[in-house]
Design a protein around this motif. Structure first.
Motif, PDB file in Angstrom:
ATOM      1  N   CYS A 409      13.954  56.178  15.074  1.00 54.53           N
ATOM      2  CA  CYS A 409      12.992  55.457  15.825  1.00 54.53           C
ATOM      3  C   CYS A 409      12.945  53.913  15.553  1.00 54.53           C
ATOM      4  O   CYS A 409      13.232  53.329  15.183  1.00 54.53           O
ATOM      5  N   CYS A 411       9.855  53.110  15.672  1.00 50.75           N
ATOM      6  CA  CYS A 411       7.928  52.507  15.690  1.00 50.75           C
ATOM      7  C   CYS A 411       7.828  51.483  14.647  1.00 50.75           C
ATOM      8  O   CYS A 411       8.770  51.077  13.798  1.00 50.75           O
ATOM      9  N   HIS A 427       3.505  54.446  14.411  1.00 51.91           N
ATOM     10  CA  HIS A 427       3.664  55.122  13.405  1.00 51.91           C
ATOM     11  C   HIS A 427       3.326  56.363  13.688  1.00 51.91           C
ATOM     12  O   HIS A 427       2.424  56.543  12.689  1.00 51.91           O
ATOM     13  N   SER A 428       4.478  57.571  14.094  1.00 55.69           N
ATOM     14  CA  SER A 428       3.829  59.109  13.726  1.00 55.69           C
ATOM     15  C   SER A 428       4.530  59.635  13.354  1.00 55.69           C
ATOM     16  O   SER A 428       5.931  59.461  13.878  1.00 55.69           O
ATOM     17  N   GLU A 431       8.560  61.482  16.278  1.00 53.20           N
ATOM     18  CA  GLU A 431       9.187  61.052  17.039  1.00 53.20           C
ATOM     19  C   GLU A 431       9.244  60.946  18.058  1.00 53.20           C
ATOM     20  O   GLU A 431       9.429  59.750  19.349  1.00 53.20           O
ATOM     21  N   ASP A 434       8.364  58.073  20.634  1.00 48.26           N
ATOM     22  CA  ASP A 434       8.821  57.115  20.732  1.00 48.26           C
ATOM     23  C   ASP A 434       9.375  56.806  22.491  1.00 48.26           C
ATOM     24  O   ASP A 434       9.515  55.734  22.429  1.00 48.26           O
TER      25      ASP A 434
HETATM   26 ZN   LIG Z   1       8.516  56.238  15.399  1.00 49.49          ZN
END
Ligand SMILES: [Zn+2]
Ligand SMILES: [Zn+2]
Ligand SMILES: [Zn+2]
Ligand SMILES: [Zn+2]
Ligand SMILES: [Zn+2]
Ligand SMILES: [Zn+2]
Ligand SMILES: [Zn+2]
Length: 478
Positions: A409, A411, A427-428, A431, A434
């Motif tokens: 990731c 993010c 960011h979550s 993934e 992305d």
């Molecule tokens: Zn991410």
């Protein structure tokens, strides 16, 4: 610095040997060289007798002792607050403070006088990361420019001197202010990397910093030098004819500043650099009235209070050296081709044998992503095959994502003080966010170049008169 050389009385010596020993300068000096400034202050405040003996209340003594303490680490802390590390998750990183045993030299900061290690002082480029093995079949290096947020790709210098960049990651050291600067890691672009030595040694009394790499489609060379624009603009004071004639009469030297002279030859800790750039930024803004509707300037004023009228009626003074800046391309800094020593450009490092099959009937300015035989990426555009280090990291990421390859990731979820300026998706836990959705929509490996790559740069300060990050970030402090 006057040294106290008398040997203490034997009686006192036996009474409080530590305290009397401190009066011996060589002992004091040796002790101080093992303390950080805070430790020294703690030591002197915990004991009045020690305080008297060390004479920390005397300005000169204090200043002299602070040039000999261990680096306090404040420069590195300031850097870590400003440099977003999120794009380089999982890479090897090189970072530490000389005050904590990291193997770098220390010198007193020319501004505050405090002994400061090489990692805690300002550099034009910090090479901090290496990724090995790297995406797209080559090693990646990355780092930052001054105290700007985004990490950039940095490549080794061309030629033999790149050897130290190819050591095993755990044998490697940082190569600050060296190599060649490429695009921000998040930017979808293609560019020739820009030799940092050329950026450092550009005579700013006569030129702006412009890319020597290709700048017409599909090349985005402009973005290799874009971060220097506001820094260099803020150092220029516009003065009216009358004021200029007065200064000229009093003896005005020509500016011959370079980034090397300004930032590398003057050993400055990061906090002092931030103070300094804040001051220049404030001076710069104090002479301008900005439009209510955007980052445009309506009026510029001379130091005498008169309004500066455009073109030909003002001169430029360098705030760094108070010298005369003679170049005229102030409003057109992206294009001064005469001053640019052109690079020899190549499009590939690999052999043509490695090329995958070229696309047929590709419309002008359209890019086709083609796998080379060794599984690395080539981009075909306007009849050329482009591969290797020219291709921005983000293009490679998107391409691999489309091929279904999972990447760490990227993010941003750091607490960088400038993060609100950072164009990133949140960011979550999912993934898959992305993956660049737009890119995967046309999945056919052929995409219109469009202006997609530029969207990412909206937050970047490439307009001369937009407020620089330095100033905004400072306001977040304290
Ligand atoms: Zn991410
Ligand atoms: Zn340090
Ligand atoms: Zn300093
Ligand atoms: Zn100058
Ligand atoms: Zn004036
Ligand atoms: Zn971040
Ligand atoms: Zn962010």
């Amino acid at each position: 610095m006057s040294r106290t050389r008398e040997t203490p009385e034997a009686m006192d010596n036996t009474a409080v040997p530590f305290v009397t020993a401190l009066a011996l300068y060589p002992i004091l000096e040796a002790l101080v060289s093992h303390l950080r400034p805070n430790d020294l202050v703690n030591l002197t405040t915990t004991c009045q007798v020690v305080n008297n003996q060390i004479r920390m209340r005397e300005k000169q003594v204090k200043a002299s002792l602070l040039t000999k303490t261990l680096c306090p680490g404040t420069g590195l802390q300031a850097r870590l607050k400003r440099h977003c590390p999120c794009r380089t998750r999982g890479w090897h990183s090189y970072c530490g403070c000389g005050g904590e045993g990291y193997n770098v030299t220390s010198k007193p900061c020319i501004s505050c006088g405090i002994n400061t290690c090489d990692e805690c002082r300002i550099h034009v480029s910090y090479q901090v990361y290496v990724e090995d093995p790297g995406l797209d079949g080559h090693r990646w290096w990355a780092g930052y420019v001054l105290n700007y947020l985004f990490p950039f790709a940095i490549y080794p210098p061309k030629g033999d001197d790149g050897a130290a960049w190819h050591l095993q990651p755990d044998m490697m050291q940082s190569h600050h202010d060296q190599g060649r600067l490429h695009l921000p890691l998040y930017m979808n672009g293609i560019a020739d990397a820009e030799p940092i030595s050329r950026i450092l040694d550009t005579d700013l009394g006569k030129n702006d910093i412009t890319p020597s790499g290709r700048t017409s489609r599909p090349f985005e060379g402009v973005y290799t030098a874009v971060l220097f624009k506001s820094l260099l603009a803020n150092r220029k004071e516009l003065v009216c004819r009358i004021c200029f004639d007065g200064m000229y009469g009093a003896g005005l030297s020509l500016c011959s500043c370079t980034l090397r002279k300004r930032f590398l030859d003057r050993w400055t800790c990061v906090p002092c650099h931030l103070d300094e750039s804040k001051k220049f930024d404030q001076e710069h803004r104090a002479t301008r009235i900005y439009s209510k509707d955007g980052p445009w300037i309506d009026k510029i004023f001379c130091r005498c209070g008169d309004q500066i009228v455009p073109v030909g009626h003002y001169e430029v003074i360098c705030r760094w050296c108070n010298g005369h800046v003679v170049h005229v391309e102030d409003d057109n800094a992206d294009a001064n081709p005469e001053n640019v020593d052109k690079q020899e450009f190549t499009n590939n490092e690999d052999d043509e044998e490695n090329a995958g099959s070229a696309p047929v009937n590709l419309p002008p300015d359209h890019m086709a992503f083609v796998n080379n035989k060794d599984e690395t990426l080539s981009i075909y555009v306007n009849g050329s095959r482009i591969s290797g280090e020219r291709i921005g990291r983000s293009i490679v990421r998107d391409h691999l994502s489309r091929k279904g390859i999972e990447l760490p990731c990227a993010c941003c979820d750091c607490s960088s003080v400038a993060c609100e300026n950072h164009h990133h998706h949140q960011h979550s836990d999912d993934e898959s966010e992305d993956v660049n959705v737009e890119a995967s929509v046309d999945g056919e490996d052929v995409s219109d170049h469009g202006d997609d790559g530029h969207n990412n740069l909206e937050g970047l300060d490439f307009d001369d008169d937009r407020i620089g990050f330095d100033a905004e970030m400072e306001e977040d402090e304290e």
